[in-house]
Write a protein that holds these residues in place. Structure first.
Motif, PDB file in Angstrom:
ATOM      1  N   GLY A   1       0.768  -1.385   0.092  1.00 41.96           N
ATOM      2  CA  GLY A   1       0.069  -0.139  -0.049  1.00 41.96           C
ATOM      3  C   GLY A   1       0.681   1.254   0.029  1.00 41.96           C
ATOM      4  O   GLY A   1       2.038   1.272   0.561  1.00 41.96           O
ATOM      5  N   GLU A   2       0.347   2.126  -0.701  1.00 36.10           N
ATOM      6  CA  GLU A   2       0.890   3.426  -0.506  1.00 36.10           C
ATOM      7  C   GLU A   2       0.105   4.409   0.374  1.00 36.10           C
ATOM      8  O   GLU A   2      -1.102   4.360   0.452  1.00 36.10           O
ATOM      9  N   GLU A   3       1.014   5.400   0.985  1.00 37.65           N
ATOM     10  CA  GLU A   3       0.250   6.302   2.209  1.00 37.65           C
ATOM     11  C   GLU A   3      -1.307   6.690   1.574  1.00 37.65           C
ATOM     12  O   GLU A   3      -1.408   7.064   0.489  1.00 37.65           O
ATOM     13  N   PRO A   4      -2.235   6.484   2.278  1.00 32.23           N
ATOM     14  CA  PRO A   4      -2.079   6.509   3.694  1.00 32.23           C
ATOM     15  C   PRO A   4      -2.252   4.923   4.109  1.00 32.23           C
ATOM     16  O   PRO A   4      -2.091   4.694   5.295  1.00 32.23           O
ATOM     17  N   SER A   5      -2.357   4.165   3.120  1.00 32.21           N
ATOM     18  CA  SER A   5      -2.371   2.516   3.538  1.00 32.21           C
ATOM     19  C   SER A   5      -1.111   2.304   3.839  1.00 32.21           C
ATOM     20  O   SER A   5      -0.186   2.700   3.335  1.00 32.21           O
ATOM     21  N   ARG A   6      -0.978   1.416   4.855  1.00 33.69           N
ATOM     22  CA  ARG A   6       0.265   0.541   5.198  1.00 33.69           C
ATOM     23  C   ARG A   6       0.454  -0.671   5.106  1.00 33.69           C
ATOM     24  O   ARG A   6       1.206  -1.580   5.530  1.00 33.69           O
ATOM     25  N   ALA A   7      -0.759  -1.108   4.655  1.00 37.90           N
ATOM     26  CA  ALA A   7      -1.088  -2.805   4.228  1.00 37.90           C
ATOM     27  C   ALA A   7       0.226  -3.400   3.427  1.00 37.90           C
ATOM     28  O   ALA A   7       0.474  -2.792   2.392  1.00 37.90           O
ATOM     29  N   ARG A   8       0.519  -4.604   3.883  1.00 39.29           N
ATOM     30  CA  ARG A   8       1.458  -5.298   2.968  1.00 39.29           C
ATOM     31  C   ARG A   8       1.212  -6.606   2.924  1.00 39.29           C
ATOM     32  O   ARG A   8       0.523  -7.097   3.917  1.00 39.29           O
ATOM     33  N   ALA A   9       1.521  -7.431   1.826  1.00 37.60           N
ATOM     34  CA  ALA A   9       0.910  -8.747   1.656  1.00 37.60           C
ATOM     35  C   ALA A   9       2.057  -9.353   0.766  1.00 37.60           C
ATOM     36  O   ALA A   9       2.461  -8.950  -0.439  1.00 37.60           O
ATOM     37  N   ASN A  10       2.960 -10.400   1.162  1.00 38.69           N
ATOM     38  CA  ASN A  10       3.635 -11.378   0.407  1.00 38.69           C
ATOM     39  C   ASN A  10       3.152 -12.675   0.450  1.00 38.69           C
ATOM     40  O   ASN A  10       2.849 -13.320   1.517  1.00 38.69           O
ATOM     41  N   MET A  11       3.442 -13.290  -0.801  1.00 44.13           N
ATOM     42  CA  MET A  11       3.583 -14.823  -0.610  1.00 44.13           C
ATOM     43  C   MET A  11       4.881 -15.254  -0.711  1.00 44.13           C
ATOM     44  O   MET A  11       5.680 -14.930  -1.577  1.00 44.13           O
ATOM     45  N   VAL A  12       5.234 -16.267   0.155  1.00 48.78           N
ATOM     46  CA  VAL A  12       6.648 -16.739   0.197  1.00 48.78           C
ATOM     47  C   VAL A  12       6.651 -18.211   0.205  1.00 48.78           C
ATOM     48  O   VAL A  12       5.903 -18.807   0.732  1.00 48.78           O
ATOM     49  N   ARG A  13       7.392 -18.689  -0.516  1.00 50.28           N
ATOM     50  CA  ARG A  13       7.632 -20.110  -0.873  1.00 50.28           C
ATOM     51  C   ARG A  13       8.852 -20.549  -0.045  1.00 50.28           C
ATOM     52  O   ARG A  13      10.162 -20.031  -0.786  1.00 50.28           O
ATOM     53  N   PHE A  14       8.928 -21.463   0.717  1.00 43.93           N
ATOM     54  CA  PHE A  14      10.166 -21.979   1.443  1.00 43.93           C
ATOM     55  C   PHE A  14      10.423 -23.360   0.880  1.00 43.93           C
ATOM     56  O   PHE A  14       9.519 -24.282   1.019  1.00 43.93           O
ATOM     57  N   SER A  15      11.622 -23.811   0.730  1.00 38.50           N
ATOM     58  CA  SER A  15      12.040 -24.971   0.474  1.00 38.50           C
ATOM     59  C   SER A  15      12.130 -25.824   1.482  1.00 38.50           C
ATOM     60  O   SER A  15      12.068 -25.281   2.618  1.00 38.50           O
ATOM     61  N   PRO A  16      12.438 -27.336   1.842  1.00 37.10           N
ATOM     62  CA  PRO A  16      12.245 -28.036   2.706  1.00 37.10           C
ATOM     63  C   PRO A  16      13.349 -27.393   3.864  1.00 37.10           C
ATOM     64  O   PRO A  16      14.490 -27.316   3.366  1.00 37.10           O
ATOM     65  N   GLY A  17      12.944 -27.160   5.058  1.00 37.03           N
ATOM     66  CA  GLY A  17      13.942 -26.780   6.429  1.00 37.03           C
ATOM     67  C   GLY A  17      14.479 -25.372   6.216  1.00 37.03           C
ATOM     68  O   GLY A  17      14.993 -24.820   7.046  1.00 37.03           O
ATOM     69  N   ALA A  18      13.695 -24.510   5.148  1.00 36.40           N
ATOM     70  CA  ALA A  18      14.137 -22.977   4.990  1.00 36.40           C
ATOM     71  C   ALA A  18      13.484 -22.325   6.055  1.00 36.40           C
ATOM     72  O   ALA A  18      12.217 -22.792   6.500  1.00 36.40           O
ATOM     73  N   CYS A  19      13.920 -21.528   6.713  1.00 33.10           N
ATOM     74  CA  CYS A  19      13.382 -20.680   7.878  1.00 33.10           C
ATOM     75  C   CYS A  19      13.650 -19.053   7.625  1.00 33.10           C
ATOM     76  O   CYS A  19      14.795 -18.975   7.390  1.00 33.10           O
ATOM     77  N   THR A  20      12.811 -18.528   8.261  1.00 28.75           N
ATOM     78  CA  THR A  20      13.211 -16.788   8.379  1.00 28.75           C
ATOM     79  C   THR A  20      14.148 -16.763   9.894  1.00 28.75           C
ATOM     80  O   THR A  20      14.136 -17.592  10.613  1.00 28.75           O
ATOM     81  N   ALA A  21      14.778 -15.624   9.563  1.00 29.01           N
ATOM     82  CA  ALA A  21      15.589 -15.487  10.936  1.00 29.01           C
ATOM     83  C   ALA A  21      14.608 -14.949  11.961  1.00 29.01           C
ATOM     84  O   ALA A  21      13.419 -14.830  11.723  1.00 29.01           O
ATOM     85  N   TRP A  22      14.944 -14.751  13.183  1.00 26.75           N
ATOM     86  CA  TRP A  22      14.069 -14.230  14.406  1.00 26.75           C
ATOM     87  C   TRP A  22      13.758 -12.551  14.035  1.00 26.75           C
ATOM     88  O   TRP A  22      14.707 -12.141  13.425  1.00 26.75           O
ATOM     89  N   HIS A  23      12.548 -12.411  14.144  1.00 24.00           N
ATOM     90  CA  HIS A  23      12.296 -11.136  13.854  1.00 24.00           C
ATOM     91  C   HIS A  23      10.886 -10.709  14.187  1.00 24.00           C
ATOM     92  O   HIS A  23      10.288 -11.482  14.847  1.00 24.00           O
ATOM     93  N   SER A  24      10.537  -9.277  14.333  1.00 19.05           N
ATOM     94  CA  SER A  24       9.276  -8.698  14.883  1.00 19.05           C
ATOM     95  C   SER A  24       8.771  -7.748  14.229  1.00 19.05           C
ATOM     96  O   SER A  24       9.326  -7.125  13.371  1.00 19.05           O
ATOM     97  N   HIS A  25       7.576  -7.555  14.189  1.00 20.70           N
ATOM     98  CA  HIS A  25       6.637  -6.308  13.507  1.00 20.70           C
ATOM     99  C   HIS A  25       6.245  -5.715  14.549  1.00 20.70           C
ATOM    100  O   HIS A  25       5.457  -6.040  15.171  1.00 20.70           O
ATOM    101  N   GLY A  26       6.456  -4.253  13.986  1.00 19.61           N
ATOM    102  CA  GLY A  26       5.652  -3.248  14.846  1.00 19.61           C
ATOM    103  C   GLY A  26       4.266  -3.143  15.143  1.00 19.61           C
ATOM    104  O   GLY A  26       3.909  -2.620  16.326  1.00 19.61           O
ATOM    105  N   LEU A  27       3.469  -3.752  14.150  1.00 23.36           N
ATOM    106  CA  LEU A  27       1.972  -3.839  14.339  1.00 23.36           C
ATOM    107  C   LEU A  27       1.508  -5.505  14.513  1.00 23.36           C
ATOM    108  O   LEU A  27       0.616  -5.497  13.932  1.00 23.36           O
ATOM    109  N   GLY A  28       2.462  -6.382  14.622  1.00 21.71           N
ATOM    110  CA  GLY A  28       2.043  -7.872  14.150  1.00 21.71           C
ATOM    111  C   GLY A  28       2.225  -8.209  12.989  1.00 21.71           C
ATOM    112  O   GLY A  28       2.305  -7.485  11.915  1.00 21.71           O
ATOM    113  N   GLN A  29       1.608  -9.433  12.758  1.00 15.67           N
ATOM    114  CA  GLN A  29       1.829 -10.242  11.603  1.00 15.67           C
ATOM    115  C   GLN A  29       0.716 -11.303  11.296  1.00 15.67           C
ATOM    116  O   GLN A  29       0.492 -12.047  12.491  1.00 15.67           O
TER     117      GLN A  29
END
Length: 143
Positions: free
Chosen positions: A39-67
């Motif tokens: 989204g562009e201001e004033p929208s702050r919405a985000r949407a991503n489709m993510v495809r993980f291979s077996p065993g792939a993982c994000t690093a630890w992280h946090s979101h300011g408004l949750g996820q």
């Protein structure tokens, strides 16, 4: 003659960025994402489709408004830092609260696809999830 809706859909398709490989600083293993919506201001919405291979993982992280994560395909492993490792399946919806450090990815023997929804760009990326943390005993309950 194109309708207004057809023109808007074509315009959106013309401006959607190509599929990108997830950066190694934020993911272990192979993961790829598509930006579905930014989204562009004033929208702050985000949407991503993510495809993980077996065993792939994000690093630890946090979101300011949750996820919010919607598991689309495969088997997901999701963990709040210090919490239980949870197994999630297609159709499961998982919410991580504001500021909660967490990681998520694919089970070691399955691909996984998930839709991520969040607001704003205030994601804090931390160190990678350790093999011991990602290999911990898992539960299919807790959501």
């Amino acid at each position: 003659m194109k309708t207004i809706v057809e023109e808007e859909l074509q315009d959106a398709a013309d401006h959607q960025p190509p599929t990108s490989k997830a950066p190694a600083e934020m993911f272990t293993g192979e993961a790829w994402w598509d930006v579905i919506y930014r989204g562009e201001e004033p929208s702050r919405a985000r949407a991503n489709m993510v495809r993980f291979s077996p065993g792939a993982c994000t690093a630890w992280h946090s979101h300011g408004l949750g996820q919010t994560l919607s598991i689309v395909e495969g088997v997901a492993l999701i963990q709040a830092r210090g919490g239980q490792l949870i197994e999630a399946h297609p159709g499961d919806i998982v919410y991580t609260p504001t500021g909660e450090e967490h990681g998520h990815g694919a089970a070691p023997d399955r691909f996984m696809v998930r839709l991520a929804l969040w607001e704003g760009d205030d994601t804090t990326w931390l160190e990678h999830v350790s093999d011991a943390e990602y290999g911990a005993e898992r539960s299919t309950t807790g959501w």
